[in-house]
Design a protein around this motif. Sequence first.
Motif, short mmCIF file in Angstrom:
data_model
loop_
_atom_site.label_atom_id
_atom_site.label_comp_id
_atom_site.label_asym_id
_atom_site.label_seq_id
_atom_site.Cartn_x
_atom_site.Cartn_y
_atom_site.Cartn_z
N ARG A 156 8.24 -73.86 -3.10
CA ARG A 156 8.23 -72.44 -2.71
C ARG A 156 7.08 -72.15 -1.75
NH1 ARG A 156 6.15 -70.33 -8.63
NH2 ARG A 156 4.16 -71.40 -8.59
N GLU A 157 7.21 -71.07 -0.99
CA GLU A 157 6.13 -70.66 -0.10
C GLU A 157 4.94 -70.25 -0.97
OE1 GLU A 157 6.22 -71.20 3.07
OE2 GLU A 157 8.32 -71.80 2.94
N ALA A 158 3.78 -70.88 -0.72
CA ALA A 158 2.60 -70.56 -1.51
C ALA A 158 2.07 -69.17 -1.13
CB ALA A 158 1.51 -71.61 -1.28
N HIS A 159 2.17 -68.87 0.17
CA HIS A 159 1.64 -67.60 0.69
C HIS A 159 2.72 -66.94 1.53
CE1 HIS A 159 -2.17 -69.06 -0.75
NE2 HIS A 159 -2.01 -70.16 -0.04
N PRO A 160 3.77 -66.46 0.89
CA PRO A 160 4.84 -65.86 1.67
C PRO A 160 4.33 -64.64 2.42
CG PRO A 160 5.17 -65.44 -0.68
CD PRO A 160 4.03 -66.39 -0.55
N GLY A 161 4.82 -64.45 3.62
CA GLY A 161 4.40 -63.30 4.42
C GLY A 161 5.60 -62.77 5.17
N GLU A 162 5.33 -61.91 6.13
CA GLU A 162 6.41 -61.26 6.87
C GLU A 162 7.22 -62.29 7.66
OE1 GLU A 162 3.31 -60.55 6.66
OE2 GLU A 162 2.87 -58.41 6.74
N ASN A 163 6.55 -63.31 8.18
CA ASN A 163 7.23 -64.28 9.05
C ASN A 163 7.93 -65.38 8.26
OD1 ASN A 163 6.00 -62.78 11.06
ND2 ASN A 163 4.23 -64.14 11.13
N TYR A 164 7.31 -65.82 7.19
CA TYR A 164 7.91 -66.84 6.33
C TYR A 164 7.95 -66.31 4.91
CZ TYR A 164 7.80 -69.81 10.32
OH TYR A 164 8.02 -70.31 11.56
N PRO A 165 8.97 -65.49 4.63
CA PRO A 165 9.04 -64.84 3.32
C PRO A 165 9.44 -65.83 2.21
CG PRO A 165 10.95 -64.26 4.63
CD PRO A 165 10.07 -65.10 5.51
N HIS A 166 9.40 -65.34 0.99
CA HIS A 166 9.83 -66.15 -0.16
C HIS A 166 11.30 -66.55 0.02
CE1 HIS A 166 11.09 -62.06 -1.13
NE2 HIS A 166 11.97 -62.57 -1.97
N HIS A 167 11.67 -67.68 -0.59
CA HIS A 167 13.03 -68.20 -0.40
C HIS A 167 14.04 -67.46 -1.26
CE1 HIS A 167 10.56 -72.09 0.24
NE2 HIS A 167 10.66 -71.43 1.37
N THR A 168 15.19 -67.18 -0.64
CA THR A 168 16.29 -66.58 -1.39
C THR A 168 17.57 -67.40 -1.28
OG1 THR A 168 16.75 -65.18 0.52
CG2 THR A 168 15.42 -64.20 -1.22
N SER A 169 17.54 -68.48 -0.48
CA SER A 169 18.72 -69.35 -0.39
C SER A 169 18.26 -70.78 -0.08
CB SER A 169 19.66 -68.87 0.72
OG SER A 169 19.10 -69.19 1.99
N PRO A 170 19.07 -71.76 -0.49
CA PRO A 170 18.71 -73.16 -0.19
C PRO A 170 18.65 -73.40 1.32
CG PRO A 170 20.51 -73.07 -1.82
CD PRO A 170 20.31 -71.67 -1.31
N GLU A 171 19.52 -72.74 2.08
CA GLU A 171 19.54 -72.93 3.54
C GLU A 171 18.23 -72.48 4.17
OE1 GLU A 171 21.92 -71.26 1.76
OE2 GLU A 171 23.31 -72.97 1.72
N GLN A 172 17.72 -71.35 3.67
CA GLN A 172 16.47 -70.82 4.19
C GLN A 172 15.31 -71.77 3.88
OE1 GLN A 172 14.90 -67.78 1.81
NE2 GLN A 172 13.56 -66.90 3.36
N LYS A 173 15.34 -72.35 2.68
CA LYS A 173 14.28 -73.28 2.28
C LYS A 173 14.32 -74.52 3.19
CE LYS A 173 12.24 -75.00 -2.03
NZ LYS A 173 12.30 -74.88 -3.50
#
Lengths: 67, 177
Positions: free
Chosen positions: B27-44
Motif C-alpha cells: 500500500r502507499e505509505a504516504h498517500p497524497g493527491e497525486n498518488y492516492p491510496h489504492h482502490t483497485s488492483p489495476e491502480q496498484k
Amino acid sequence: MANLAEIEEYNYSVFVGSEEFVSFRTLVPVGSSAPDIQATVLDTGQSIRLSEYWKKGDVLIEFGSFT
Amino acid sequence: MGEVPPLTKLYEGYKERGFEFFIVYVREAHPGENYPHHTSPEQKLAHARKLRELEGVKIPILVDDLLGSVHRAYGLLPNMIYLIDRDGTVVYKSDWTDAAELDSVCQSLIRLDEMRAQKLPIIRQGISERLHWIPMDPALRERVYRCSGERAIQDFFNARGYLPYATDAERAKPAAA
C-alpha cells in the motif's frame, strides 16, 4: 473478492498511526519459515508463489511503495 | 522507497552470486493527491510501474494483492527487509534498509555456503538482535512530499509514537513541545 471494509482499512488514505506496526517484532522471527504467499510479477502479470524464488537461491525481499 | 539506490548496488553485486532480490509493492505509505491510496488492483499495478519508471528500479517488482496478503504476513511496516535462505527460513529481518548491515549478512551466507562446500564444521548457529540508526535523508522526504502531494506531509507526524523501534525509555518521555 475480499471484504471491502478490510480493503479500505488496509489501504488508508491518511495515516493515523497504528498499533499493528508493533507486530513486526514478533511476526515471522528469525529462524521461522517465511510465509509462502502469491503475488503478481509486474513484468509478466503472472501470479507466483514467493517460494519459487527461494527454491533458486538466497532471497532478499524489500517491501515498499512509491510514496 | 528512498533506499533504492543502495539496494540496487547490492543487487548488482549479489545477483551474480546466486541471490534472488525482489521488491514487494504494498500500500502507499504516504498517500497524497497525486498518488492516492489504492482502490483497485489495476491502480496498484500502475503505481508500481510508475515507481519502476521514475526511480529507474532494476530489481524485479512483485505486486501484493489489494488486501495486502503478503504485507500482513510479514509485518505491515512500509520498508521492511527480509533475507530468506534456500530452506525458506528467515535469516535476517530489518524494519528499514541498512545497506551496510545487509552486505555483511549476505557475505555471511556466502561464507556459510563455502564452509558447507568444503565440509568444514560449523561451530554453532546463533541469533543476534540490534538497534540500528540510519540518517534521515531530507532530499528523500522532500521528494516524497513533492510526488505524493501536500497531504502526505501530515503522515510523518501521525506516525510518531507507533514505531516499533521506539525504545521503552523513549516511550516513557513526555512528548516534546
